[in-house]
Design a protein around this motif. Structure first.
Motif, PDB file in Angstrom:
ATOM      1  N   GLU A   1      46.123  78.786  43.264  1.00 30.42           N
ATOM      2  CA  GLU A   1      45.141  77.923  44.026  1.00 30.42           C
ATOM      3  C   GLU A   1      45.825  77.021  44.751  1.00 30.42           C
ATOM      4  O   GLU A   1      46.583  76.079  43.986  1.00 30.42           O
ATOM      5  CB  GLU A   1      44.022  77.386  43.137  1.00 30.42           C
TER       6      GLU A   1
ATOM      7  N   VAL B   1      44.906  73.260  45.891  1.00 36.20           N
ATOM      8  CA  VAL B   1      43.940  72.549  46.016  1.00 36.20           C
ATOM      9  C   VAL B   1      44.422  71.151  46.616  1.00 36.20           C
ATOM     10  O   VAL B   1      45.347  70.634  46.559  1.00 36.20           O
ATOM     11  CB  VAL B   1      43.673  72.174  44.288  1.00 36.20           C
TER      12      VAL B   1
ATOM     13  N   SER C   1      47.512  76.965  53.059  1.00 41.98           N
ATOM     14  CA  SER C   1      46.243  77.917  52.883  1.00 41.98           C
ATOM     15  C   SER C   1      46.474  79.100  53.516  1.00 41.98           C
ATOM     16  O   SER C   1      45.660  80.113  53.279  1.00 41.98           O
ATOM     17  CB  SER C   1      44.865  77.256  53.115  1.00 41.98           C
TER      18      SER C   1
ATOM     19  N   PRO D   1      45.702  81.396  48.422  1.00 45.71           N
ATOM     20  CA  PRO D   1      44.439  81.232  48.335  1.00 45.71           C
ATOM     21  C   PRO D   1      44.101  79.639  48.159  1.00 45.71           C
ATOM     22  O   PRO D   1      44.561  78.971  47.450  1.00 45.71           O
ATOM     23  CB  PRO D   1      43.980  81.974  47.266  1.00 45.71           C
TER      24      PRO D   1
ATOM     25  N   ARG E   1      40.889  77.215  47.105  1.00 42.43           N
ATOM     26  CA  ARG E   1      39.767  77.282  46.487  1.00 42.43           C
ATOM     27  C   ARG E   1      39.177  75.816  46.174  1.00 42.43           C
ATOM     28  O   ARG E   1      38.419  75.670  45.413  1.00 42.43           O
ATOM     29  CB  ARG E   1      39.761  78.205  45.173  1.00 42.43           C
TER      30      ARG E   1
END
Length: 169
Positions: free
Chosen positions: A120, A122, A162, A166, A168
């Motif tokens: 991920e 972030v 991104s 992914p 999220r």
């Protein structure tokens, strides 16, 4: 788009072992080496101004060590800043893995690896150590990337990452 202190490297598509995407990040230098030479030269000339009226008098020898010491200390401090900021982060993305390496002068290389399908990206807008803190989460760890970038550059980095991993967060 402004000149960012990171770049995406074009991979060698003919080599099966090369990554699909590669990113290099480094700290921004507001004073390039050429500008550094001009700055030290200009400072030297400005420090000579108070010495000009003292030429031929004993006052010159009293002022000279302090002015040249100031110039040496300024030179040393800027060189130290260059050495401390000698950092390179390399993110490589393959189909089956992602590897992040951080190279810093006089420190062991730090690395992290995970499966790209479980990573991920972030963006911690407010709850990180700095605004717009970007991390990669996967393989049981969360690692920072681009911590030395400015707030706006970290947002740009988040959007770039991104596209390939992914997002999220």
């Amino acid at each position: 788009m402004p000149d960012l202190p990171y770049e995406w490297i074009t991979p060698d598509l003919g080599d099966a072992t090369s990554p699909q995407h590669e990113l290099h990040l480094w700290p921004h230098r507001s004073l390039p080496k050429r500008g550094f030479a001009g700055f030290i030269g200009g400072t030297f000339l400005l420090l000579l101004l108070p010495l000009y009226p003292a030429i031929g008098s004993p006052v010159l020898w009293g002022l000279l060590p302090f002015l040249m010491g100031t110039l040496w200390l300024l030179y040393w401090a800027i060189q130290r800043s260059y050495r401390d900021g000698d950092v390179l982060e390399e993110l490589r993305i393959w189909e089956d893995r992602v590897r992040l390496e951080r190279h810093a002068r006089h420190r062991a290389t730090q690395d992290w690896e995970a499966n790209p399908h479980w990573i991920e990206v972030v963006l911690h807008a407010t709850d990180g150590p700095v605004p717009n803190y970007v991390t990669l989460r996967g393989a049981g760890r969360e690692v920072e990337i681009g911590a030395f970038l400015s707030d706006e550059e970290r947002v740009d980095l988040y959007h770039d990452l991104s596209r390939y991993l992914p997002a999220r967060g």
